[in-house]
Enzyme design. Sequence first.
Site, short mmCIF file in Angstrom:
data_model
loop_
_atom_site.label_atom_id
_atom_site.label_comp_id
_atom_site.label_asym_id
_atom_site.label_seq_id
_atom_site.Cartn_x
_atom_site.Cartn_y
_atom_site.Cartn_z
N ASP A 24 1.46 -1.23 -0.16
CA ASP A 24 0.20 0.00 0.04
C ASP A 24 0.24 1.69 0.67
O ASP A 24 0.11 2.02 -0.39
CB ASP A 24 -0.77 -0.08 1.49
CG ASP A 24 -1.99 -1.05 0.46
OD1 ASP A 24 -2.43 -1.89 0.12
OD2 ASP A 24 -3.25 -0.69 1.98
N GLY A 25 2.02 1.34 0.53
CA GLY A 25 2.89 2.63 0.52
C GLY A 25 3.49 2.64 -0.77
O GLY A 25 3.72 4.02 -1.51
N ARG A 60 4.46 15.55 23.96
CA ARG A 60 3.80 16.87 24.50
C ARG A 60 2.51 16.88 23.65
O ARG A 60 2.64 16.21 22.48
CB ARG A 60 4.41 17.92 24.48
CG ARG A 60 5.12 18.26 25.36
CD ARG A 60 6.48 19.37 24.63
NE ARG A 60 7.60 19.62 25.99
CZ ARG A 60 8.18 20.78 26.27
NH1 ARG A 60 8.21 21.84 25.75
NH2 ARG A 60 9.25 20.04 27.23
N THR A 107 -9.74 3.87 5.90
CA THR A 107 -8.89 2.43 6.13
C THR A 107 -7.84 2.78 6.82
O THR A 107 -7.20 2.01 6.69
CB THR A 107 -9.70 1.30 5.64
OG1 THR A 107 -8.54 1.60 4.10
CG2 THR A 107 -10.48 1.58 5.18
N ASP A 152 -3.95 10.84 3.50
CA ASP A 152 -4.83 11.50 4.10
C ASP A 152 -3.26 12.63 4.83
O ASP A 152 -2.35 12.59 4.39
CB ASP A 152 -4.16 10.93 5.82
CG ASP A 152 -3.35 10.20 6.30
OD1 ASP A 152 -1.96 10.17 5.84
OD2 ASP A 152 -3.23 9.39 6.35
N VAL A 155 -8.67 5.41 11.05
CA VAL A 155 -9.79 4.60 11.60
C VAL A 155 -9.22 3.41 12.73
O VAL A 155 -9.63 3.44 13.76
CB VAL A 155 -10.53 3.18 10.53
CG1 VAL A 155 -8.87 2.56 10.52
CG2 VAL A 155 -10.97 1.75 11.15
#
EC number: 2.7.1.23
Length: 292
Positions: A64-65, A149, A179, A139, A183
């Site tokens: 997928d990468g 932090r 997905t 994304d 998720v």
Amino acid sequence: MHRELKRVFIVTKQAHAGAAALAADMQAWFAARGIEAATEENDTASALPDFARSASCIMVLGGDGTMLSVSRRAVGLDVPLLGVNLGKVGFLAEVSAAGWQQAFTRLAENGLTCSERLALHFAVSREGRCVFEGTAVNDVVLHRGVLARVINLGLGVDGEWLGDLRADGLIVSTPTGATGYAVSAGGPLVHPDMSVYAITPICPFLNNFHPMVLAGSMRFEIRILEGPQEVYVTQDGQECFALQAGDLVTVTQASRGLLFVAVEGSTYFTRLRAKGFVRDPRGRGRAVPASS
């Protein structure tokens, strides 16, 4: 959207001997059927060559990468992508390495059916000037640095203030990327045919900010607020840029998206079940009961 399979551009995962060997087998297989084919090892630093731009399909050999990396290069080209999975999850790279001949035989005989996918464009403004921008297929993630932090963010939609958020980070995901990281952080599963994107906080602190879904036509704005934290923006988990207090990150739907080849017998919901995103305790593949 239906297309005939005439020219194929094959992109292999970098420095992967198995992918290179499989690409050679595929070239011979396509040549025997009168289909033009060319091969390239994935190079994220360059645009796809002219052959790819005029191809019927771009085949991606990797996980997928690799599929994400090539997809970003193909945004706006109007050439569909199909992944052969040599990785682990394989949600985007749907065809198995063992089953490629069967899948491609059907595509050569029946042609390609394509589905459109939304992509995101994001830009970082600093003192009124764009200092970084990019495109994401999965994304855009704002996250903290090496220290544990929370980061301080001010959020807005189409110029309207939404609220402030203290969290480990924030994920802006496409339906394709729903997905992925999103998720895992409690974000919604979103059907890839929808023209929307999702906003999901990562471990929000003393904040009741729930994941939300925005229309693709909306503009999402993230202001980096003052604080001692390091903040970064990462696209598709592969490219990163350091942010400063006062920076404004704007996320919108990209003006052009991309195309994926639909694999016969593989639907969004069968993949959700097969990859464990949806559990079926009563038995996989049972029919929905008919209404009375």
